[in-house]
Write a protein that holds these residues in place. Sequence first.
Motif, PDB file in Angstrom:
ATOM      1  N   MET A 126      29.839  32.388  62.231  1.00 55.53           N
ATOM      2  CA  MET A 126      27.420  33.349  62.059  1.00 55.53           C
ATOM      3  C   MET A 126      28.154  34.878  62.952  1.00 55.53           C
ATOM      4  N   SER A 176      25.966  31.569  55.038  1.00 54.42           N
ATOM      5  CA  SER A 176      26.056  30.759  55.723  1.00 54.42           C
ATOM      6  C   SER A 176      25.523  29.804  56.420  1.00 54.42           C
ATOM      7  N   LEU A 177      24.226  29.990  56.244  1.00 59.13           N
ATOM      8  CA  LEU A 177      23.523  29.065  57.259  1.00 59.13           C
ATOM      9  C   LEU A 177      23.204  28.315  56.394  1.00 59.13           C
ATOM     10  N   MET A 226      18.408  37.973  60.075  1.00 61.20           N
ATOM     11  CA  MET A 226      18.825  37.319  58.863  1.00 61.20           C
ATOM     12  C   MET A 226      18.836  37.470  57.439  1.00 61.20           C
ATOM     13  N   TYR A 265      16.422  24.525  58.737  1.00 61.15           N
ATOM     14  CA  TYR A 265      16.941  24.319  59.042  1.00 61.15           C
ATOM     15  C   TYR A 265      17.434  25.088  60.172  1.00 61.15           C
ATOM     16  N   ALA A 266      16.513  25.814  60.188  1.00 61.42           N
ATOM     17  CA  ALA A 266      16.457  27.252  60.854  1.00 61.42           C
ATOM     18  C   ALA A 266      15.228  27.209  62.745  1.00 61.42           C
ATOM     19  N   ILE A 312      16.438  26.322  54.248  1.00 63.15           N
ATOM     20  CA  ILE A 312      17.396  26.816  55.662  1.00 63.15           C
ATOM     21  C   ILE A 312      16.835  27.221  56.262  1.00 63.15           C
ATOM     22  N   SER A 324      22.289  34.122  55.495  1.00 66.74           N
ATOM     23  CA  SER A 324      21.923  33.069  54.892  1.00 66.74           C
ATOM     24  C   SER A 324      22.576  31.862  54.855  1.00 66.74           C
TER      25      SER A 324
END
Length: 308
Positions: free
Chosen positions: A283, A190-191, A183, A59-60, A56, A188
């Motif tokens: 989001m 959803s992320l 976040m 990705y961010a 995660i 998280s």
Amino acid sequence: LRSSSMWGSFVSRWNLTLERRPQSVVSTFLATQCTTWVGLFSACNAAGLVLPPEIIAGYAAARLTKKFRQPLNIGLAASVVHCLPAISELKVSPLLTGVVGGAKGTENDMVRIRKKIEEIHPVVQSGVMRIERFATWAQGPIDQYGLAIYLSSKVTFIGTMAGTGVLVHQGLDVPSIFASWGMTGNFSDSLACLAASSAANAFCFPIHFAVAVHGVETQERLAKSLATHFPIPERPVVGEGVERQEEKKEKDPIEDEESYLSVFSLALLTWTLAVSFYAFKIMGSKQVGEIEDEEALKTKTDAPLPDK
């Protein structure tokens, strides 16, 4: 790659279709990208996918450093073109620049528009000429390295995710990073679905290119059929003579085909925007849900104890 007849056939079909219907190719390509993404995201969300915090965070980081990776993408693209020269045969400049010209055969209209603009003032004419020279100069490198840059961006995206994940695994404090970005909790989760669907969608680029070509060809056949069986009627204008109205009745069916193709492109772009808003809504709903949960918990905590 150069000796592959399948590759050469696809390159020829893609380039001819892009030259003939640039707007349709771009709208179909973007809609296909969004469709595969929303399908992957829905599948991950329905399965309740849970990813390690390292992925995660990766990705961010990949999303935040997208613009900063452009020099790396260009350098990697140059190496790819050097090793595989045939990859530069596929033209993808409208997909990278977002500038879509008219279909083949509409140059006369563009020339007339340009002349009207140039008649406004000599300074405008000079500016138009400079823009044309720059566009002509930039067209070559973009066409030569366009596909390589596009693929390199996918590679660096996945590489950034993996590299950041390794750094996080080595001891980077993920909870504090998420907390500083706002976040936490369900956000998280959803992320995680966004990270998984975006990473998987990066490997779906062959589907995107193939569907764009076949989709535009299907749209052309459908538009031709609709123009034949359901011609678009001309609205009569008050004061026009009978001869002028008779000329309109004998208009070229190609005009109706172009109109139907424009409708298809508009519908596909609308779908693309709808998917984008859907992602933002997901989001936002996660954040709102977290705030409501925190307020409810705070209310329960601050509530006075009942008298005994």
